[in-house]
Design a protein around this motif. Structure first.
Motif, short mmCIF file in Angstrom:
data_model
loop_
_atom_site.label_atom_id
_atom_site.label_comp_id
_atom_site.label_asym_id
_atom_site.label_seq_id
_atom_site.Cartn_x
_atom_site.Cartn_y
_atom_site.Cartn_z
N PHE A 1 3.19 25.96 -13.80
CA PHE A 1 4.10 26.54 -12.82
C PHE A 1 3.56 26.35 -11.40
N PHE A 2 2.29 26.68 -11.19
CA PHE A 2 1.71 26.53 -9.86
C PHE A 2 1.58 25.07 -9.45
N TYR A 3 1.32 24.18 -10.40
CA TYR A 3 1.24 22.75 -10.10
C TYR A 3 2.60 22.24 -9.63
N ILE A 4 3.64 22.58 -10.36
CA ILE A 4 5.00 22.15 -9.98
C ILE A 4 5.39 22.79 -8.65
N LEU A 5 5.07 24.05 -8.47
CA LEU A 5 5.38 24.74 -7.22
C LEU A 5 4.68 24.08 -6.03
N SER A 6 3.43 23.66 -6.20
CA SER A 6 2.71 23.01 -5.10
C SER A 6 3.32 21.65 -4.78
N LYS A 7 3.73 20.90 -5.79
CA LYS A 7 4.35 19.59 -5.55
C LYS A 7 5.71 19.74 -4.87
N VAL A 8 6.53 20.67 -5.35
CA VAL A 8 7.84 20.88 -4.74
C VAL A 8 7.69 21.46 -3.34
N GLY A 9 6.76 22.38 -3.16
CA GLY A 9 6.52 22.95 -1.84
C GLY A 9 6.03 21.91 -0.85
N GLY A 10 5.15 21.02 -1.29
CA GLY A 10 4.67 19.94 -0.42
C GLY A 10 5.80 19.00 -0.03
N PHE A 11 6.68 18.69 -0.99
CA PHE A 11 7.82 17.83 -0.69
C PHE A 11 8.74 18.48 0.33
N ILE A 12 9.02 19.75 0.16
CA ILE A 12 9.90 20.47 1.10
C ILE A 12 9.25 20.54 2.48
N PHE A 13 7.96 20.81 2.52
CA PHE A 13 7.24 20.88 3.80
C PHE A 13 7.29 19.55 4.53
N ARG A 14 7.02 18.45 3.80
CA ARG A 14 7.08 17.12 4.43
C ARG A 14 8.49 16.79 4.88
N THR A 15 9.48 17.20 4.13
CA THR A 15 10.87 16.92 4.50
C THR A 15 11.26 17.67 5.77
N LEU A 16 10.89 18.94 5.86
CA LEU A 16 11.28 19.74 7.01
C LEU A 16 10.50 19.39 8.26
N PHE A 17 9.19 19.23 8.13
CA PHE A 17 8.35 19.04 9.31
C PHE A 17 7.94 17.59 9.53
N GLY A 18 8.22 16.72 8.60
CA GLY A 18 7.86 15.31 8.74
C GLY A 18 8.63 14.63 9.85
#
Length: 78
Positions: A11-28
């Motif tokens: 759960f935490f592994y998937i959450l970190s991957k999805v969170g990283g993707f969302i972060f890169r999408t918003l702030f990239g």
């Protein structure tokens, strides 16, 4: 117990991957735009700096200035 730990880790592994993707999408996009602005600024190639002076302001009130009020200075020590 092992199943529970594996589920939590997954759960935490998937959450970190999805969170990283969302972060890169918003702030990239903002980071990329800032990078482009930094690279498009003009810099002198050989280190010379060009200075544009502002024109002198010939104000009539500055010619008639006779001085200000005296302010008594008193040093304060701690």
């Amino acid at each position: 117990m092992i199943k529970f730990l594996l589920i939590i880790i997954a759960f935490f592994y998937i959450l970190s991957k999805v969170g990283g993707f969302i972060f890169r999408t918003l702030f990239g996009a903002a980071a990329q735009q800032a990078q482009q602005q930094r690279t498009h600024t003009k810099k002198p190639s050989d280190g010379n700096v060009q200075i544009d002076h502002a024109p002198k302001n010939e104000d009539k009130s500055s010619k008639n200035f006779k001085g200000g009020d005296y302010v008594d200075f008193e040093e304060v020590k701690d």
